[in-house]
Design an enzyme around this catalytic site. Structure first.
Site, PDB file in Angstrom:
ATOM      1  N   ASP A  93      92.605 139.542  54.077  1.00 49.84           N
ATOM      2  CA  ASP A  93      91.797 138.718  53.174  1.00 49.84           C
ATOM      3  C   ASP A  93      91.093 139.646  52.202  1.00 49.84           C
ATOM      4  O   ASP A  93      90.646 140.730  52.602  1.00 49.84           O
ATOM      5  CB  ASP A  93      90.746 137.935  53.988  1.00 49.84           C
ATOM      6  CG  ASP A  93      90.548 136.523  53.476  1.00 49.84           C
ATOM      7  OD1 ASP A  93      90.668 136.336  52.249  1.00 49.84           O
ATOM      8  OD2 ASP A  93      90.273 135.624  54.284  1.00 49.84           O
ATOM      9  N   HIS A 116      90.484 139.042  43.382  1.00 44.56           N
ATOM     10  CA  HIS A 116      89.830 138.456  44.567  1.00 44.56           C
ATOM     11  C   HIS A 116      90.627 138.716  45.846  1.00 44.56           C
ATOM     12  O   HIS A 116      90.085 138.642  46.931  1.00 44.56           O
ATOM     13  CB  HIS A 116      89.638 136.954  44.365  1.00 44.56           C
ATOM     14  CG  HIS A 116      88.604 136.637  43.327  1.00 44.56           C
ATOM     15  ND1 HIS A 116      87.324 136.238  43.646  1.00 44.56           N
ATOM     16  CD2 HIS A 116      88.637 136.694  41.972  1.00 44.56           C
ATOM     17  CE1 HIS A 116      86.625 136.056  42.539  1.00 44.56           C
ATOM     18  NE2 HIS A 116      87.407 136.317  41.503  1.00 44.56           N
TER      19      HIS A 116
HETATM   20  P1  ADQ Z   1      89.843 131.915  49.537  1.00 51.25           P
HETATM   21  O1  ADQ Z   1      91.107 132.437  50.113  1.00 51.25           O
HETATM   22  O2  ADQ Z   1      89.878 130.517  49.084  1.00 51.25           O
HETATM   23  O3  ADQ Z   1      89.318 132.837  48.355  1.00 51.25           O
HETATM   24  P2  ADQ Z   1      87.280 132.264  51.209  1.00 51.25           P
HETATM   25  O4  ADQ Z   1      86.608 133.450  50.660  1.00 51.25           O
HETATM   26  O5  ADQ Z   1      87.332 132.259  52.700  1.00 51.25           O
HETATM   27  O6  ADQ Z   1      88.771 132.088  50.769  1.00 51.25           O
HETATM   28  O7  ADQ Z   1      86.553 130.887  50.799  1.00 51.25           O
HETATM   29  C1  ADQ Z   1      86.083 130.601  49.545  1.00 51.25           C
HETATM   30  C2  ADQ Z   1      85.160 129.376  49.568  1.00 51.25           C
HETATM   31  O8  ADQ Z   1      85.837 128.174  49.961  1.00 51.25           O
HETATM   32  C3  ADQ Z   1      83.977 129.520  50.522  1.00 51.25           C
HETATM   33  O9  ADQ Z   1      82.799 129.271  49.802  1.00 51.25           O
HETATM   34  C4  ADQ Z   1      84.193 128.481  51.608  1.00 51.25           C
HETATM   35  O10 ADQ Z   1      83.001 127.850  52.062  1.00 51.25           O
HETATM   36  C5  ADQ Z   1      85.088 127.458  50.943  1.00 51.25           C
HETATM   37  N1  ADQ Z   1      85.985 126.918  51.973  1.00 51.25           N
HETATM   38  C6  ADQ Z   1      86.951 127.582  52.636  1.00 51.25           C
HETATM   39  N2  ADQ Z   1      87.540 126.762  53.542  1.00 51.25           N
HETATM   40  C7  ADQ Z   1      86.919 125.566  53.444  1.00 51.25           C
HETATM   41  C8  ADQ Z   1      87.059 124.301  54.133  1.00 51.25           C
HETATM   42  N3  ADQ Z   1      87.943 124.171  55.105  1.00 51.25           N
HETATM   43  N4  ADQ Z   1      86.249 123.279  53.750  1.00 51.25           N
HETATM   44  C9  ADQ Z   1      85.348 123.448  52.784  1.00 51.25           C
HETATM   45  N5  ADQ Z   1      85.151 124.601  52.123  1.00 51.25           N
HETATM   46  C10 ADQ Z   1      85.927 125.660  52.441  1.00 51.25           C
HETATM   47  C11 ADQ Z   1      89.736 134.016  47.621  1.00 51.25           C
HETATM   48  C12 ADQ Z   1      90.157 135.222  48.470  1.00 51.25           C
HETATM   49  C13 ADQ Z   1      89.050 135.616  49.434  1.00 51.25           C
HETATM   50  C14 ADQ Z   1      87.765 135.880  48.649  1.00 51.25           C
HETATM   51  C15 ADQ Z   1      87.447 134.725  47.705  1.00 51.25           C
HETATM   52  C16 ADQ Z   1      86.287 135.083  46.770  1.00 51.25           C
HETATM   53  O11 ADQ Z   1      91.349 134.901  49.196  1.00 51.25           O
HETATM   54  O12 ADQ Z   1      89.422 136.776  50.165  1.00 51.25           O
HETATM   55  O13 ADQ Z   1      86.695 136.030  49.580  1.00 51.25           O
HETATM   56  O14 ADQ Z   1      88.558 134.421  46.877  1.00 51.25           O
HETATM   57  O15 ADQ Z   1      86.505 136.300  46.113  1.00 51.25           O
END
Ligand code: ADQ
Length: 457
Positions: A365, A155
């Protein structure tokens, strides 16, 4: 039809009929709901000894969890995975720190996962492993005689070889990754970086056509591919539009000024929050016409708060938010709202729909699903503008966003002004372009392509 076994560091707590969280959990659950199967991982609990813990069934899915002992948690999760691998995978080599004992702990826990999983496996199961915590799991399973098809989806980004090599155990990690049959990456940049390492530094040989992604290494055939993760576009829009959710968002909006710029992240140094705050300050200094009208709302719940680098970024951001508001706020206007907690999706999605612009500016990211959720939540007739870092995986697809360099504060400030002044026709056109790509690369497609390639390879 073979059974699907999903392995991830954490198994998300799910109850039947309950709305699930976004990202990985939604993708995994979808895959399992379709075919039925097993989801295996850590329960999130730290106990006296590492041990298998519980099995329970929700519809066609069996959830199987294990507990971790304090030492395992410290060395594998807090140490090597999050304090060595995570920064290196995100090109933040100055923030990482390596301890041989932690790497051994990481290997030990990957071995423990393998030993606990093996008795649950059937000969024709397809095993889909997720993410950077389990790079060595296939090798551990192979050592126990498991011959099933095993795939890994990473990821996070995979960095250029020169960056990956700053991890002292890089060669061992790559050798272990080559125990998988299929390695999936978010973008062509990550996939090419991995291939580059294996072909130039690990004795791999490309098989077939140059772009086939198949490599012969250590006497095995390893396939690599690009599988950009997506979102359920229609579901996101429906959540954004549900009347009760909308009312909640409008109430929240009532406290803000006319123009809302929104950011939503986990509180993580890879997300570029500090640079973003400074860029917002520059925007306020250089574009005073927006004073009294604009609010920048940053939602960022703390994550991994038992790691020093995460405590530091939290302190820094609190100081920055106070300083910027101290410099610009008026008695009736607070330009920056910093909310240090998470919100449920039924609040978040309508808030996305209300925001005129969304600032998604990670330093790196893997993908960034917030960017995709923001686009999917918009009203196509009056969409907001996505300002997106060129170093988010999502930028490979969402070229119609306002792309910015997160290290360029002046450029980000100009993009904020441009977003708030953009004519509606241009916003619609950009939104439509992004939606076309997101429909093609949906969450369903990500899951179906990976599973089909793993099964049929
Ligand atoms: P993350 O680094 O956790 O994931 P991201 O893809 O931005 O980051 O978010 C994942 C989920 O968490 C989204 O559905 C989002 O809505 C939710 N989320 C994020 N911040 C939030 C907040 N403040 N409050 C509530 N919900 C929140 C990792 C990788 C990413 C990749 C994902 C999926 O780091 O690059 O996109 O996995 O593969």
């Amino acid at each position: 039809m073979s059974r699907l076994v999903v392995v991830s560091n954490r198994v998300a707590p799910i109850q039947e009929g309950e709305a699930t969280a976004g990202g990985l959990a939604a993708g995994v659950l979808d895959a399992l709901k379709g075919k039925g199967g097993l989801w295996f991982g850590w329960s999130g609990e730290v106990t006296e000894t590492s041990e298998p813990r519980a099995e329970h069934t929700v519809g066609p899915i069996t959830l199987y969890t294990i507990n971790l002992a304090r030492k395992d948690y410290d060395q594998y999760y807090r140490g090597f995975a999050n304090d060595t691998l995570w920064p290196a995978l995100h090109y933040q080599i100055g923030l990482g720190h390596f301890e041989e004992a932690e790497f051994q702990g990481y290997r030990r826990v990957n071995d423990f996962f393998a030993r606990a999983l093996k008795p649950l496996l059937r000969p024709d199961d397809t095993i889909w492993v997720h993410d950077y915590q389990l790079l060595c799991l296939a090798e551990s399973l192979r050592a126990l005689g498991v011959t099933n098809r095993i795939g890994l989806f990473l990821h996070t980004p995979f960095p250029a070889p020169g960056v990956f090599m700053t991890i002292p155990s890089h060669a061992e990690l790559i050798r272990a990754m080559c125990g998988y049959d299929l390695l999936g990456f978010q973008t062509d940049i990550d996939c090419t970086a991995f291939q580059d390492y294996v072909l130039r530094f690990a004795g791999g040989e490309a098989v077939g056509e140059a772009l086939s992604g198949a490599i012969k290494v250590n006497g095995r055939l390893v396939r690599t591919g690009v599988y950009p993760i997506g979102v359920h576009v229609d579901e996101v829009r429906a959540q954004a539009e549900t009347p009760v959710n909308r009312r909640q968002a409008t109430r929240l909006r009532a406290y803000l000024m006319d123009r809302l710029i929104l950011s939503v992240d986990r509180l993580d140094y890879s997300k570029g929050l500090r640079q973003r705050f400074v860029a917002f300050e520059r925007f306020l200094a250089e574009f005073p016409a927006h004073h009294g009208l604009v609010t920048f709302m940053q939602i960022a719940p703390p994550s991994r708060s038992d790691i020093e680098t995460y405590q530091r970024i939290r302190r820094e951001l609190e100081a920055e938010a106070g300083r910027i508001n101290g410099r610009f706020a008026e008695v009736d206007w607070v330009p920056l709202r910093y909310l240090n907690r998470g919100f449920a999706r039924n609040v978040l999605m309508p808030l996305y729909a209300e925001a005129q612009a969304c600032l998604v500016t990670p330093l790196r990211d893997g993908m960034n699903l917030v960017a995709k959720e923001y686009v999917a939540a918009q009203d196509p007739e009056e969409p907001g503008v996505l300002i997106l870092s060129e170093f988010a995986g999502a930028a490979r697809e969402l070229q119609a966003a306002l792309l910015v360099n997160p290290y360029d504060e002046a450029g980000m400030a100009r993009a904020m002004d441009r977003a708030l002044s953009m004519p509606v026709e241009e916003k619609r056109e950009r939104h439509q372009d992004m939606m076309t790509i997101m429909r093609a690369n949906s969450l369903e497609r990500w899951r179906d392509r990976f599973v089909a390639d793993l099964e049929n390879g």
